[in-house]
Scaffold this active site. Structure first.
Site, PDB file in Angstrom:
ATOM      1  N   GLU A  81      55.713  25.894  65.126  1.00 25.35           N
ATOM      2  CA  GLU A  81      54.376  25.571  64.634  1.00 25.35           C
ATOM      3  C   GLU A  81      54.451  24.318  63.761  1.00 25.35           C
ATOM      4  O   GLU A  81      55.034  24.352  62.685  1.00 25.35           O
ATOM      5  CB  GLU A  81      53.796  26.728  63.821  1.00 25.35           C
ATOM      6  CG  GLU A  81      52.401  26.412  63.279  1.00 25.35           C
ATOM      7  CD  GLU A  81      51.981  27.299  62.114  1.00 25.35           C
ATOM      8  OE1 GLU A  81      50.774  27.543  61.967  1.00 25.35           O
ATOM      9  OE2 GLU A  81      52.863  27.746  61.346  1.00 25.35           O
ATOM     10  N   ASP A 106      57.174  30.095  62.521  1.00 25.05           N
ATOM     11  CA  ASP A 106      56.083  29.783  61.607  1.00 25.05           C
ATOM     12  C   ASP A 106      56.444  28.564  60.753  1.00 25.05           C
ATOM     13  O   ASP A 106      57.602  28.362  60.390  1.00 25.05           O
ATOM     14  CB  ASP A 106      55.842  31.008  60.715  1.00 25.05           C
ATOM     15  CG  ASP A 106      54.700  30.815  59.743  1.00 25.05           C
ATOM     16  OD1 ASP A 106      53.561  30.669  60.204  1.00 25.05           O
ATOM     17  OD2 ASP A 106      54.966  30.819  58.526  1.00 25.05           O
TER      18      ASP A 106
END
Length: 617
Positions: A357, A328
């Site tokens: 990400e 993330d």
């Protein structure tokens, strides 16, 4: 039935420590035979700081104590030799007070082939799910004493009761559909007062949230998924923690949290990390800032915290048998730390896959982090892949725009024509939507033809496709961008649901058609894996039509994909002679019932559809 937070913690920890031990140790256990022989333990116990540690376990040596600013934490460096055997390591700690305690620390044997585990790749299709919203398999863990965010299905931002058992119960559905990997939003403890269901405010890095199950349940999911031919990808959060994490009361060391634990917002301007004209001030404003007050930002430049996070990632790969990791908010963490983190994991597991990400629609920004990309500053990255946000944005624009000289399908062509900027575009994870944006069906104005073109593209172009749960059922969020609506409950995941996506009962004809459409494409991917891991050749869009091919040099077949946004037309096959000159037969394969026929001078393609054709000798 309710279980308490304390009971859950004891049950989860029992595998690692004897019940008599009051101290906590991170990592809670380890393995012999790892590539890296160094292990740093974080021991938390009153008055343990600056203590001395000894052990007489064969093959394990205490190399030293790393100073800490906290009197109740002790960082211990161990060296585990190649000759060390599995067993119980007794660690004797003499505190500054003169008191002595003995802790047992377990060393386990690794699973056969663990180091050479195969990560996910372009032959796979990933199913992204929100665990709280997928299926409630165990109602006994819906509420847990000690956790304020209780079950509330009527609250779009509340917990709805989905859990690990619910995923296990429906592995057969995912397997029969043709999905080969599961990426679940984080399952680690989120002991937050509200909005804890999304999982990105972690309060315990080593324990599954008991409202989802236990560590043993997570391992059970991994094993059961493998039996169905499905790998497990863990969503890891390196950048921040939840505001209720114990570290916010007492951090293991100074400079553990950015801005001394006080909220200071990030700018979100990721370009500052690459700007040759930029300033250190702006870089720090991006890197060190917090997302929101409830998510304190971690300082990975602290070497002890960096080691903690690196070992935590290795621990979960080894313990749960993971096939990969999704990271993330990748670029928000310290750059040097990210280099060390990826290097350690890829050294320990050379075939593992990790995707970061980086939410930018500029390929220059996203490509920077991928291994193999040429970088002006010489930065070393071992990150195999990134999420392809540029392709996602271009796909939606291409399908929604009217066709013109520089609009429509030309936008999709242009972003793929720029693949030269990536170290390896085949390792990009591609998607039509995800958990943080509107459903693709809604983004395309609830137009089923556009939806089918989008899903065909994602499942046939280069890269590793990811499908958000419920996409196969046309899940949508008309009139709202609220994440609680975007992440609605999967129909059939709760007792008493009026429709059931797992069985097909109560679905509308449109949902049934869409589900079968996805199933056909997934089965096509499994039937021709070498084509989807092979090369891609595309032609400049012309007359509202975009054509590309998937092919492999060692096979005698190839796929031809046609996106036609215009009326029904006859394609001039001679335009594609570069790919077709040595082939003689063609068959449409994205739907059933099409016979093989001779490859003539023209190919009839239907209006406003994507079609997939198998070309053979």
């Amino acid at each position: 039935m309710k279980i308490s937070r304390l009971t859950s913690s004891i049950l989860t920890s029992a595998f690692f420590l004897s019940a008599s031990q009051a101290a906590t140790i991170s990592p809670p256990m380890w393995w012999v035979g790892m590539q890296e022989s160094h292990l740093q333990l974080l021991i938390e116990e009153e008055g343990v700081g600056d203590g001395t540690v000894t052990t007489n376990f064969p093959g394990v040596v205490v190399k030293g104590i790393v100073p800490s600013s906290n009197d109740n934490t002790l960082f211990v460096d161990l060296e585990i030799s190649d000759d060390a055997k599995p067993g119980k390591v007794s660690l004797t700690i003499e505190k500054k007070s003169g008191d002595t305690i003995t802790l047992d620390y377990a060393l386990h044997a690794r699973q056969t082939g663990s180091a050479n585990r195969q990560g996910f790749d372009s032959k796979d299709t990933i199913y992204l799910l929100t665990p709280d919203r997928f299926s409630n398999g165990d109602t006994q863990n819906d509420d847990v004493d000690g956790y304020k965010d209780a079950l509330d299905r009527e609250n779009k931002g509340g917990r709805h009761g989905g859990d690990i058992q619910g995923i296990i119960n429906h592995l057969d559905y995912l397997s029969k559909m043709g999905f080969t990997q599961i990426w679940s939003m984080p399952l680690l403890e989120n002991a937050m007062d509200s909005y804890s269901y999304h999982g990105y405010a972690i309060t315990d890095y080593y324990n599954i949230d008991p409202r989802y199950g236990s560590n043993a349940d997570y391992k059970k999911l991994s094993v059961a998924a493998k039996e169905q031919g499905i790998g497990l990808i863990m969503d890891m959060v390196l950048n921040h923690i939840g505001g209720n994490h114990p570290w916010m009361n007492t951090a293991p060391d100074e400079n553990w949290i950015h801005h001394d634990g006080e909220f200071s917002a990030t700018t979100h301007i990721r370009e500052t990390m690459h700007d040759i004209h930029g300033t250190q001030f702006d870089k720090a404003a991006f890197n060190d800032g917090w997302f929101v007050p409830s998510m304190p930002d971690l300082n990975q430049s602290n070497p002890k915290l960096a080691t903690y996070l690196i070992q935590n990632a290795v621990w979960w790969v080894e313990y749960a048998g993971l096939s990969g990791i999704r990271v993330d908010t990748y670029s928000y963490s310290d750059k040097a730390f990210l280099s060390a983190w990826t290097h350690r994991l890829m050294t320990e597991y050379p075939q593992l896959n990790i995707v970061g990400e980086e939410w930018s629609v500029n390929p220059v920004i996203t490509s920077y982090w991928q291994h193999g990309t040429l970088r002006k500053d010489g930065y070393k990255s071992w990150l195999p892949g990134v999420m392809d946000f540029p392709l996602q944005a271009a796909l939606v624009t291409a399908l929604n725009e009217d066709e013109g000289w520089g609009t429509g399908l030309k936008k999709l062509f242009e972003v793929l024509a720029g693949d030269f900027i990536y170290g390896d575009p085949s390792k990009l994870v591609i998607f039509a939507d995800n958990h943080d944006m509107s459903r693709i069906y809604t983004q395309l104005g609830h137009d089923i033809d556009k939806w089918k073109m989008a899903m065909t593209t994602i499942l046939t172009t280069r890269g590793i496709p990811q499908i958000f749960y419920g996409t196969e059922l046309l899940m949508q969020n008309p009139g709202t961008e609220d994440h609680g609506i975007i992440r609605s409950n999967f129909p059939g995941g709760w007792k008493g649901d009026s429709s059931n996506g797992f069985t097909g009962q109560g679905l509308t004809p449109e949902q049934t058609n869409a589900q079968q459409f996805i199933r056909n494409l997934l089965q096509l991917r499994q039937s021709y894996p070498t084509l989807f891991s092979g090369e891609m050749t595309h032609f400049v869009p012309f007359d509202g039509t975009y054509v590309y091919f998937r092919h492999d040099a060692e096979t005698q077949q190839q796929l031809m994909v046609v996106l036609n946004k215009g009326d029904e037309k006859a394609l001039d096959i001679y335009r594609f002679d570069e790919r077709l000159s040595t082939f003689s037969q063609i068959q449409r394969v994205d739907a059933k019932g099409f016979a093989t026929k001779a490859l003539d001078s023209t190919l009839e393609v239907p209006a406003n559809q994507a079609t997939v054709w198998l070309i053979s000798k």
